[in-house]
Design a protein around this motif. Structure first.
Motif, mmCIF file in Angstrom:
data_model
loop_
_atom_site.group_PDB
_atom_site.id
_atom_site.type_symbol
_atom_site.label_atom_id
_atom_site.label_comp_id
_atom_site.label_asym_id
_atom_site.label_seq_id
_atom_site.Cartn_x
_atom_site.Cartn_y
_atom_site.Cartn_z
ATOM 1 N N ILE A 81 -3.042 0.259 -2.545
ATOM 2 C CA ILE A 81 -3.885 1.299 -1.949
ATOM 3 C C ILE A 81 -2.986 2.169 -1.096
ATOM 4 O O ILE A 81 -2.354 1.686 -0.161
ATOM 5 C CB ILE A 81 -5.025 0.695 -1.116
ATOM 6 C CG1 ILE A 81 -5.907 -0.184 -2.003
ATOM 7 C CG2 ILE A 81 -5.856 1.781 -0.451
ATOM 8 C CD1 ILE A 81 -7.023 -0.881 -1.263
ATOM 9 N N ARG A 82 -2.932 3.447 -1.480
ATOM 10 C CA ARG A 82 -2.006 4.390 -0.870
ATOM 11 C C ARG A 82 -0.570 3.903 -1.099
ATOM 12 O O ARG A 82 -0.080 3.947 -2.206
ATOM 13 C CB ARG A 82 -2.363 4.619 0.589
ATOM 14 C CG ARG A 82 -3.762 5.241 0.748
ATOM 15 C CD ARG A 82 -4.058 5.653 2.173
ATOM 16 N NE ARG A 82 -5.351 6.331 2.244
ATOM 17 C CZ ARG A 82 -6.496 5.733 2.540
ATOM 18 N NH1 ARG A 82 -6.511 4.449 2.831
ATOM 19 N NH2 ARG A 82 -7.638 6.406 2.568
ATOM 20 N N THR A 83 0.118 3.419 -0.087
ATOM 21 C CA THR A 83 1.525 3.046 -0.281
ATOM 22 C C THR A 83 1.768 1.563 -0.018
ATOM 23 O O THR A 83 2.906 1.148 0.164
ATOM 24 C CB THR A 83 2.426 3.877 0.653
ATOM 25 O OG1 THR A 83 2.053 3.623 2.009
ATOM 26 C CG2 THR A 83 2.314 5.354 0.353
ATOM 27 N N LYS A 84 0.719 0.756 -0.004
ATOM 28 C CA LYS A 84 0.891 -0.653 0.329
ATOM 29 C C LYS A 84 0.198 -1.544 -0.695
ATOM 30 O O LYS A 84 -0.910 -1.249 -1.137
ATOM 31 C CB LYS A 84 0.324 -0.931 1.730
ATOM 32 C CG LYS A 84 0.583 -2.346 2.228
ATOM 33 C CD LYS A 84 0.073 -2.513 3.646
ATOM 34 C CE LYS A 84 0.284 -3.940 4.147
ATOM 35 N NZ LYS A 84 -0.225 -4.118 5.537
ATOM 36 N N GLU A 85 0.886 -2.621 -1.062
ATOM 37 C CA GLU A 85 0.292 -3.563 -2.007
ATOM 38 C C GLU A 85 -0.465 -4.647 -1.241
ATOM 39 O O GLU A 85 0.004 -5.154 -0.220
ATOM 40 C CB GLU A 85 1.375 -4.225 -2.854
ATOM 41 C CG GLU A 85 0.789 -5.180 -3.898
ATOM 42 C CD GLU A 85 1.848 -5.854 -4.744
ATOM 43 O OE1 GLU A 85 1.915 -5.563 -5.957
ATOM 44 O OE2 GLU A 85 2.603 -6.672 -4.185
ATOM 45 N N TYR A 86 -1.644 -4.980 -1.748
ATOM 46 C CA TYR A 86 -2.490 -5.977 -1.117
ATOM 47 C C TYR A 86 -2.846 -7.079 -2.105
ATOM 48 O O TYR A 86 -2.918 -6.851 -3.315
ATOM 49 C CB TYR A 86 -3.801 -5.355 -0.618
ATOM 50 C CG TYR A 86 -3.638 -4.305 0.443
ATOM 51 C CD1 TYR A 86 -3.673 -4.643 1.799
ATOM 52 C CD2 TYR A 86 -3.472 -2.967 0.105
ATOM 53 C CE1 TYR A 86 -3.540 -3.674 2.784
ATOM 54 C CE2 TYR A 86 -3.336 -1.991 1.083
ATOM 55 C CZ TYR A 86 -3.366 -2.349 2.417
ATOM 56 O OH TYR A 86 -3.241 -1.384 3.378
#
Length: 305
Positions: free
Chosen positions: A143-148
């Motif tokens: 999401i956006r620039t971060k992996e979750y």
């Protein structure tokens, strides 16, 4: 309707379901501005170059990652796009696990998943398969620039994507002085435990999330509106400070539990009836059993006895 976060798809096995990701939270926080108390002007922040001490315009600012002390890698929008592969628009399910197996501390932030055009059948199929098997899908999503890490959970007719904390993000309980051991070690008696269990049973209720709300938010907003109507500044009323507990004082747990149980459950109603000289009601007898909770609440509000 809230704005979508992004559009992508759910993928498991050979199934691909187009979806749109929407926020499930509705923010109700009050936002305040910083004001100079001397002339009531807003206080603004400036982006200042720490070397030249000159203000830096937004179009000259880039993101930088400090990989060594004082040394930075500068990243542009193109650099972030390079990392944002097409696959990152996919919620790729890696495992299916029991929902009950996930400790609540791992759950972080929910999102609603809405099927895209032509994805309704796959959406319903996955939702029902998860519900019937009591499973949730464990997936990774950017999401956006971060992996979750995330859990795909059936909730009513919807699929909810709940972001999870990674294991390394949770602190080890061993870092804290949490009491553990036998009850006898903490001088917890059988009677105290029985009373505590009775208190829990007397306060048991169905989970109705809509009946809980942010009372502090409501009270603060009401106070702000009152000040606005009056057109003047008034000091907030001071609350009585709670008495501090004396150091080393032994707590009478039995007394606290008994006091908590007053007015709770059948025992509490019986005591109230006896105090009023009334006969307590027996289950199925149809006889009076004292004042009901609703009646008591009504009388408390109207000042009746």
């Amino acid at each position: 309707m809230p704005r979508p976060i992004w559009k992508g798809s759910i993928s498991f096995g050979l199934v691909n379901i187009p979806i749109t990701l929407f926020p499930a939270e509705s923010q109700s926080d009050l936002h305040f501005q910083m004001i100079d108390s001397r002339n009531h002007a807003r206080v603004r922040y400036k982006r200042v170059n720490e070397v030249t001490e000159e203000e830096v315009p937004w179009n000259e600012i880039v993101k930088g990652y400090e990989f060594e002390d004082g040394n930075y890698i500068l990243l542009s929008d193109e650099d972030f796009k390079q990392a944002d592969r097409e696959a990152t628009k996919t919620i790729e399910i890696e495992d299916f696990v029991d929902l009950r197996a996930i400790d609540y501390a791992y759950f972080d932030k929910p999102y609603y998943l809405v099927p895209g055009k032509g994805g309704e059948k796959g959406y319903v199929l996955l939702r029902e398969a998860l519900r019937r098997k009591g499973k949730v899908g464990i997936a990774r999503v950017v999401i956006r620039t971060k992996e979750y890490l995330a859990a795909l959970i059936p909730e009513g007719d919807a699929l909810v994507l709940d972001l999870l904390r990674y294991h390394q993000q949770l602190r080890d309980l061993g870092e804290y002085a949490i009491p553990h051991g036998d009850l006898e070690e903490f001088k917890v008696t059988r009677k105290e435990l029985d009373l505590a269990e009775t208190l829990v049973e007397s306060m048991a209720a169905e989970w109705e999330p809509e009946k809980y709300h942010d009372e502090y938010h409501d009270a603060l907003m009401a106070w702000i509106e009152k000040k606005a109507r009056e057109g003047k500044t008034e000091a907030l009323p001071e609350e009585k400070a709670e008495a501090e507990a004396e150091g080393g004082k032994v707590i009478d747990m039995m007394a606290l539990l008994k006091k908590s149980l007053e007015g709770k459950g059948e025992g509490g109603r019986k005591r109230k009836a006896e105090e009023k000289g009334e006969a307590p009601k027996r289950k199925g007898s149809g006889k009076p059993a004292g004042t009901s909770r609703k009646e008591s609440e009504k009388k408390r509000k109207t000042g009746e006895k």
